[in-house]
Design an enzyme around this catalytic site. Structure first.
Site, PDB file in Angstrom:
ATOM      1  N   TRP A  21       1.001  16.570 -21.275  1.00  0.00           N
ATOM      2  CA  TRP A  21       2.193  16.312 -20.471  1.00  0.00           C
ATOM      3  C   TRP A  21       1.963  16.732 -19.018  1.00  0.00           C
ATOM      4  O   TRP A  21       1.362  17.774 -18.770  1.00  0.00           O
ATOM      5  CB  TRP A  21       3.389  17.079 -21.057  1.00  0.00           C
ATOM      6  CG  TRP A  21       4.670  16.880 -20.326  1.00  0.00           C
ATOM      7  CD1 TRP A  21       5.194  15.697 -19.896  1.00  0.00           C
ATOM      8  CD2 TRP A  21       5.612  17.896 -19.948  1.00  0.00           C
ATOM      9  NE1 TRP A  21       6.407  15.920 -19.282  1.00  0.00           N
ATOM     10  CE2 TRP A  21       6.693  17.256 -19.293  1.00  0.00           C
ATOM     11  CE3 TRP A  21       5.658  19.282 -20.113  1.00  0.00           C
ATOM     12  CZ2 TRP A  21       7.797  17.946 -18.792  1.00  0.00           C
ATOM     13  CZ3 TRP A  21       6.752  19.977 -19.616  1.00  0.00           C
ATOM     14  CH2 TRP A  21       7.813  19.313 -18.966  1.00  0.00           C
ATOM     15  N   ASP A  49      -2.150  17.546 -27.976  1.00  0.00           N
ATOM     16  CA  ASP A  49      -0.867  16.855 -28.066  1.00  0.00           C
ATOM     17  C   ASP A  49      -0.695  15.822 -26.950  1.00  0.00           C
ATOM     18  O   ASP A  49      -1.086  16.070 -25.803  1.00  0.00           O
ATOM     19  CB  ASP A  49       0.263  17.893 -27.985  1.00  0.00           C
ATOM     20  CG  ASP A  49       1.635  17.269 -28.091  1.00  0.00           C
ATOM     21  OD1 ASP A  49       1.989  16.819 -29.192  1.00  0.00           O
ATOM     22  OD2 ASP A  49       2.361  17.226 -27.078  1.00  0.00           O
ATOM     23  N   TYR A  54       3.817   9.712 -21.717  1.00  0.00           N
ATOM     24  CA  TYR A  54       3.132  10.509 -20.690  1.00  0.00           C
ATOM     25  C   TYR A  54       2.324   9.590 -19.776  1.00  0.00           C
ATOM     26  O   TYR A  54       1.421   8.873 -20.226  1.00  0.00           O
ATOM     27  CB  TYR A  54       2.193  11.552 -21.310  1.00  0.00           C
ATOM     28  CG  TYR A  54       2.903  12.633 -22.105  1.00  0.00           C
ATOM     29  CD1 TYR A  54       4.282  12.816 -22.023  1.00  0.00           C
ATOM     30  CD2 TYR A  54       2.190  13.494 -22.941  1.00  0.00           C
ATOM     31  CE1 TYR A  54       4.920  13.800 -22.751  1.00  0.00           C
ATOM     32  CE2 TYR A  54       2.825  14.492 -23.674  1.00  0.00           C
ATOM     33  CZ  TYR A  54       4.191  14.629 -23.587  1.00  0.00           C
ATOM     34  OH  TYR A  54       4.821  15.614 -24.314  1.00  0.00           O
ATOM     35  N   LEU A 210       5.539  28.934 -20.656  1.00  0.00           N
ATOM     36  CA  LEU A 210       5.677  29.587 -19.340  1.00  0.00           C
ATOM     37  C   LEU A 210       6.882  29.048 -18.557  1.00  0.00           C
ATOM     38  O   LEU A 210       7.003  29.306 -17.358  1.00  0.00           O
ATOM     39  CB  LEU A 210       4.389  29.401 -18.524  1.00  0.00           C
ATOM     40  CG  LEU A 210       3.122  29.977 -19.169  1.00  0.00           C
ATOM     41  CD1 LEU A 210       1.892  29.651 -18.335  1.00  0.00           C
ATOM     42  CD2 LEU A 210       3.252  31.486 -19.353  1.00  0.00           C
ATOM     43  N   ARG A 229       3.380  22.522 -10.408  1.00  0.00           N
ATOM     44  CA  ARG A 229       4.166  21.437 -11.001  1.00  0.00           C
ATOM     45  C   ARG A 229       5.435  21.163 -10.200  1.00  0.00           C
ATOM     46  O   ARG A 229       5.826  20.012 -10.009  1.00  0.00           O
ATOM     47  CB  ARG A 229       4.526  21.829 -12.444  1.00  0.00           C
ATOM     48  CG  ARG A 229       5.338  20.803 -13.179  1.00  0.00           C
ATOM     49  CD  ARG A 229       5.475  21.171 -14.639  1.00  0.00           C
ATOM     50  NE  ARG A 229       4.187  21.200 -15.299  1.00  0.00           N
ATOM     51  CZ  ARG A 229       4.012  21.494 -16.587  1.00  0.00           C
ATOM     52  NH1 ARG A 229       5.047  21.770 -17.328  1.00  0.00           N
ATOM     53  NH2 ARG A 229       2.810  21.509 -17.121  1.00  0.00           N
ATOM     54  N   GLN A 291      -7.311  28.130 -15.503  1.00  0.00           N
ATOM     55  CA  GLN A 291      -6.010  28.352 -16.138  1.00  0.00           C
ATOM     56  C   GLN A 291      -6.147  28.388 -17.661  1.00  0.00           C
ATOM     57  O   GLN A 291      -5.511  29.202 -18.331  1.00  0.00           O
ATOM     58  CB  GLN A 291      -5.037  27.231 -15.742  1.00  0.00           C
ATOM     59  CG  GLN A 291      -4.629  27.265 -14.276  1.00  0.00           C
ATOM     60  CD  GLN A 291      -3.857  26.010 -13.870  1.00  0.00           C
ATOM     61  OE1 GLN A 291      -4.109  24.915 -14.382  1.00  0.00           O
ATOM     62  NE2 GLN A 291      -2.934  26.159 -12.941  1.00  0.00           N
TER      63      GLN A 291
END
Length: 328
Positions: A21, A49, A54, A210, A229, A291
Site C-alpha cells: 500500500w 500483502d 493499490y 505506526l 507519506r 526502514q
C-alpha cells in the site's frame, strides 16, 4: 522471526509482514521493490500483502515482476491480495460474484501467479447479499485461485453473518480479518472482535502499526518531512486529521518509555501490536531498506514488553477501549 498460524488455519505467516500500500507504483518501481522484498526475506518475512486498488493495479504488477525476477520458490512465500475497487464501471467494484471472479482473475494476471494464498474482501459491500459473496469466495477457492479467504475492515456482525451462512451451506468461512490496529486505534481488535476469536478462530493481519508514521515521532517537530507519506498530495487530508495536538501529546508521552528500553519509538509501537495474541501478523510498510531493517528489529523488542512496561504504555496513551460487560 516467529511464524504464527493464521487464526485457526494451518497457514503459517511471519509475525511481521510487508504491504505494498502507498509504496509500490506510487513511490517505487520494480528495481527498488526487488531490493525491499529481498531485504524482507533476509529478515524472515514470508507474507506479502497487496490489493487490486493499490496504484490502480500497478502495485500487483510490480510485486509479481519483482518476485519473478528474484527467482523465489512460490511455496516459500504467502501472497495476499484484496478485491473491491477494480475500476470505474458499475460492475468493476464491490463484492458481487461477477466482480469477485473477474477481479481475482485480473489480479492473478497482474501478479503473474496461478494463485494467491489469501484473498480478502477489501471492504463490506452493502449492495451485495453476504451469501452471494460467501458463495463466490468459495468458488474462487474451489477453482484453486486462492487457498483461503478473509475480510478487511468488516464489522464483527458482518463476519458473524458470513460464518453463519458458510456453516449453513457447508462452505468455508473467512479465516482472517485485516483491521487497522495501533496504539491510537484499538476498539475493533480489543473489544468488538472479542467473540470472533473463540467462536470462529479468526486471525488478524493488522495494518498501520505506526498510524501512517505518526507513532515514529517524526511529525512531532511540527513539520512534515518532504519524503514522508503525509507529504504526498493524496494524503494531505489524512495528515490534517492525524496530526492533532492530543495525538502528538500521546506520542510525546511514549518517547521516554522507548528511551528507557533503548529502542526507537517505531519499534516499540510495532512490537506492541505484535504482542497481542490475536494478531497473526503485523503488516509493515517501507520505502527504504533502512526502514525495513529498523522495523524488523521490533521482534527483539517484544520480549521487553513486560506487564510493567505495558502499564506504562497504557498510562502514556490512555487509549484502551472499554470492553463490553458480557465479554469481561
Amino acid at each position: 522471526m516467529q511464524y504464527n498460524n493464521l487464526g485457526r488455519s494451518g497457514l503459517k505467516v511471519s509475525q511481521l509482514s510487508y504491504g505494498a500500500w502507498v509504496s509500490f507504483g506510487n513511490q517505487l518501481d520494480v528495481r527498488e521493490a526487488k531490493s525491499l522484498l529481498q531485504c524482507c526475506r533476509d529478515h524472515g518475512v514470508n507474507f506479502f500483502d497487496n490489493a487490486e486498488v493499490y496504484a490502480n493495479g500497478r502495485a500487483e504488477e510490480i510485486m509479481g515482476q519483482a518476485i519473478r525476477e528474484l527467482g523465489w520458490k512460490r511455496s516459500d512465500i504467502v501472497v495476499s491480495t484484496k478485491i473491491f475497487w477494480g475500476g470505474s464501471g458499475p460492475n468493476d467494484k464491490g463484492l458481487s460474484r461477477k466482480h469477485i471472479v473477474e477481479g481475482t482473475k485480473a489480479s492473478l494476471k497482474r501478479l503473474d501467479m496461478e494463485y494467491v494464498d489469501l484473498l480478502y474482501c477489501h471492504r463490506p459491500d452493502a449492495s451485495t447479499p453476504i451469501e452471494e459473496t460467501v458463495r463466490a469466495m468459495n468458488y474462487v477457492i474451489d477453482k484453486g485461485w486462492a487457498f483461503y479467504w478473509g475480510t478487511s475492515e468488516w464489522s464483527a456482525q458482518q463476519i458473524t453473518e458470513a460464518w453463519g451462512i458458510a456453516n449453513r451451506l457447508d462452505l468455508v468461512g473467512p479465516i482472517v480479518e485485516q483491521p487497522e490496529y495501533n496504539l491510537l486505534s484499538r476498539h475493533k481488535v480489543e473489544s468488538e472482535f472479542l467473540p470472533l476469536y473463540s467462536n470462529y478462530g479468526i486471525g488478524l493481519t493488522t495494518w498501520s502499526p505506526l498510524a501512517s508514521g505518526v507513532l515514529t515521532g517524526k511529525y512531532n517537530k511540527g513539520t512534515i518531512p518532504p519524503d514522508s507519506r503525509f507529504a504526498l498530495e493524496n494524503y494531505k487530508n489524512l495528515a490534517n486529521r492525524s496530526l492533532v495536538d492530543d495525538v502528538l501529546k500521546k506520542v510525546n508521552n511514549l518517547k521516554p518509555i522507548a528511551d528507557e528500553l533503548g529502542v526507537p519509538l517505531s519499534q516499540l509501537a510495532i512490537a506492541w501490536c505484535a504482542s497481542n495474541p490475536n494478531v497473526s501478523s503485523v503488516i509493515t510498510g517501507a520505502t527504504k531498506e533502512s526502514q525495513i531493517q529498523e522495523n524488523m528489529k521490533a521482534v527483539d523488542v517484544i520480549p521487553l514488553l513486560t506487564p510493567a512496561v505495558m502499564e506504562k504504555i497504557e498510562a502514556a496513551v490512555q487509549s484502551k477501549p472499554k470492553r463490553p460487560e458480557s465479554f469481561r
